[in-house]
Design an enzyme around this catalytic site. Structure first.
Site, PDB file in Angstrom:
ATOM      1  N   ASP A   1       0.822  -1.207   0.000  1.00  8.97           N
ATOM      2  CA  ASP A   1       0.000   0.000   0.000  1.00  8.97           C
ATOM      3  C   ASP A   1       0.864   1.270   0.000  1.00  8.97           C
ATOM      4  O   ASP A   1       1.760   1.416   0.835  1.00  8.97           O
ATOM      5  CB  ASP A   1      -0.884  -0.018   1.254  1.00  8.97           C
ATOM      6  CG  ASP A   1      -1.992   1.005   1.214  1.00  8.97           C
ATOM      7  OD1 ASP A   1      -2.831   0.920   0.315  1.00  8.97           O
ATOM      8  OD2 ASP A   1      -2.014   1.900   2.091  1.00  8.97           O
TER       9      ASP A   1
ATOM     10  N   GLU B   1       1.824  -0.410  -4.733  1.00  8.78           N
ATOM     11  CA  GLU B   1       0.827   0.571  -5.163  1.00  8.78           C
ATOM     12  C   GLU B   1       1.545   1.903  -5.241  1.00  8.78           C
ATOM     13  O   GLU B   1       1.956   2.457  -4.230  1.00  8.78           O
ATOM     14  CB  GLU B   1      -0.337   0.656  -4.185  1.00  8.78           C
ATOM     15  CG  GLU B   1      -1.453   1.520  -4.756  1.00  8.78           C
ATOM     16  CD  GLU B   1      -2.182   2.339  -3.719  1.00  8.78           C
ATOM     17  OE1 GLU B   1      -3.280   2.813  -4.010  1.00  8.78           O
ATOM     18  OE2 GLU B   1      -1.651   2.532  -2.612  1.00  8.78           O
TER      19      GLU B   1
END
Ligand code: ISL
Ligand code: CA
Length: 557
Positions: A206, A260
């Site tokens: 993330d 990401e």
């Protein structure tokens, strides 16, 4: 276009089809209205038959759910609503038995404010966990600088206990970890080992490019005031941290990693994914998904723009790197509603066309749950219907302060909100789409579940689901679709995306008509339409003609 000299390394994660599960919305098993791990286990054959090789599970960890699990309270515990560690182990085993792999979400730019590290950290300036987070005194009456949270307002919150501010690039309940602290990094490496030693096959990381912060904490440079992700990504020590993580942890396992990379440009990509550097295998860049949303507003996009992004990614990644291919996830509106045509009768053919593109471009394809059913955006009309913290905070910051008119805000959200992707999976025509036996799911099921559901898709050989399965099989039997060079045959054509994939003496031709209007293709000399391998219409057109939203894959003669 890409005359590649160096042989591209062959890796299982380049050949895989990845499917993202957002556990809260996948399948409820115990009637509390919330998806859970036993629910996922009950659908493993559905995934296997779809052609999935790797499942990416959005956060399954203990969390107070300020941001649906992207705020982790305990990295070694399973979210009670999702089940137990035994359930997790059973999921992993169930996938392995079927020859599939599992990657989990690694959310370590920030934790929850309820994580014990932060509970300690905020107690006093001399607490031994103080430097696990980023604390600064204010500047005058205000926060230390002008950094903004992606969920509205300042990225700094004043904590009364010590009179200092802590940094949170996302919600105030998501304090950023201080990666400058060696102890934080070694805690992260430990928790990664914990899951890898259980047998998970890697991580989706993330907002990983944001872990390294400019230590002078300056105000935004003028050129980055609008799109601050381009400022926060690729901080001064990012590459050093990723190389250390790789050396200490990742290199010891046969795993895949995908970062990401919100805010990373195609030009910056190769430095993260170059296999000779030892950082990550792949990243998600956001130019393509962001084509149709500019903040909370929908933006009309054009096909030449989309093609230019894919060419730019292709040109920048080279023989030592690797790309991802995706146009949807849990942070964006629905694939068919944003990039296809969700009005009948175009919904199914356009969803199949998008599937054809995702599975035949050069990179590892990621399917977001429900896109294999061509699920559509939810007909949101009022603020009360939204759950997402991004929407609720923006409403307070923009509408309640009078900066944006309510009607404009709702109009934008009706096209762009993250909640479109988070409505429960529609399994059948039963109440709540068969997602739950509870009276109400945690987020409303799209009212179109009577027509759009998995049971109907499985029974219909012409469904989007079966089209994905055929594409996965085609990709498996044609290495050109994985490793072949990519050439865009008509970069400026407004409605046609036509490209070849070439490996050795095999060349495949992909023809995609991104419009309702039929089109006649002019192919370059030396490219002739050969045997048809796959198409998205019951009655395919012939030769160089394509019907509205028609997609075909051919051999080249
Ligand atoms: O979705 C966005 C805005 O509405 C993006 O800014 C998004 O927040 C960004 O891509 C980072 O996303 C990831 O980190 C967030 C989390 O809310 C997202 O779900 C996650 O994918 C914070 O952990
Ligand atoms: Ca449940």
């Amino acid at each position: 276009m890409s005359e590649q000299q160096a042989p591209v390394s062959r890796r299982w994660w380049k050949e895989s089809v990845v499917y993202q599960i957002y556990p809260r919305s996948f399948q409820d098993s115990n009637g509390d209205g919330i998806g859970d791990i036993p629910g996922i286990i009950s659908r493993l054959d559905y995934l296997k038959d779809l052609g999935v090789d790797v499942v990416w599970l959005s956060p399954h960890y203990d969390s107070p759910n300020a941001d649906n699990g992207y705020d982790i309270r305990d990295y070694r515990k399973v979210m009670a609503e999702f089940g137990t560690m035994a359930d997790f182990d059973a999921l992993l085993a169930g996938l392995k038995t079927r020859g599939m792999r599992l990657i989990v979400d690694l959310v370590v730019n920030h934790s929850s404010d309820e994580h014990v590290w932060f509970v300690e950290s905020r107690k006093s300036k001399d607490n031994s966990y103080r430097d696990y987070y980023i604390w600064r005194p204010g500047r005058g009456e205000g926060p230390p600088n002008d950094w903004r949270s992606y969920f509205s307002g300042s990225a700094w919150t004043l904590d009364p206990a010590t009179g200092e501010y802590y940094l949170h690039l996302f919600a105030d309940k998501q304090p950023d970890l201080n990666w400058e602290n060696d102890k934080v990094r070694s805690e992260v490496y430990d928790l990664m080992r914990f899951w890898l030693d259980k047998g998970v096959d890697g991580f989706r990381m993330d907002v990983i490019p944001m872990i390294s912060k400019e230590q002078t904490f300056p105000d935004y440079p003028p050129e980055h005031r609008e799109r601050t992700e381009y400022y926060h990504a690729v901080g001064p020590r990012l590459h050093e941290f990723l190389q250390e993580m790789n050396r200490e942890v990742l290199s010891k396992y046969d795993v895949m990693t995908v970062g990401e990379a919100f805010g990373v440009t195609p030009e910056q990509t190769i430095d993260i994914v170059d296999e000779r550097r030892g950082e990550l295998n792949m990243i998600f860049t956001f130019d393509a998904v962001r084509l149709c949303s500019d903040g909370h507003r929908y933006r009309e996009w054009t096909l030449p723009e989309l093609k230019a992004i894919y060419r730019r990614l292709e040109e920048n990644v080279g023989p030592y790197g690797w790309n991802t291919v995706f146009l949807a996830n849990h942070d964006n509106a629905r694939l068919v509603s944003s990039f296809g045509d969700d009005a009948e009768p175009w919904r199914v053919p356009s969803a199949k066309l998008l599937a054809t593109m995702l599975m035949t471009l050069h990179g590892t394809p990621f399917i977001y749950q429900g896109d294999e059913l061509a699920m559509t955006n939810y007909p949101f009309t009022s603020i009360e219907q939204y759950d997402d913290i991004a929407v609720r905070n923006a409403w307070k910051a923009d509408v309640l302060t009078g900066r944006v008119a309510a009607a404009d805000f709702l109009k934008g959200m009706a096209r762009t909100s993250r909640d479109h992707a988070r409505t429960p999976i529609q399994w059948s025509a039963e109440p709540n789409g068969g997602f739950t036996t509870a009276e109400k799911a945690w987020l409303a099921v799209n009212p179109n579940y009577g027509e759009i559901n998995a049971e109907a898709a499985l029974a219909d050989p012409g469904s989007v689901y079966h089209h994905y399965a055929r594409l996965a099989a085609l990709r498996r039997s044609h290495p050109a679709l994985v490793y072949g060079d990519f050439t865009d045959l008509a970069p400026h054509h407004p409605q046609l995306f036509a490209y070849t994939r070439t490996l050795g003496d095999e060349t495949l031709l992909v023809l995609l008509n991104f419009s309702r209007e039929p089109v006649e293709i002019e192919l370059p000399a030396g490219v002739a339409v050969g045997e048809r391998l796959l198409g998205n219409l019951a009655t395919p057109s012939e030769g160089t003609r394509l019907a509205g939203w028609e997609a075909r894959v051919h051999r080249v003669r």
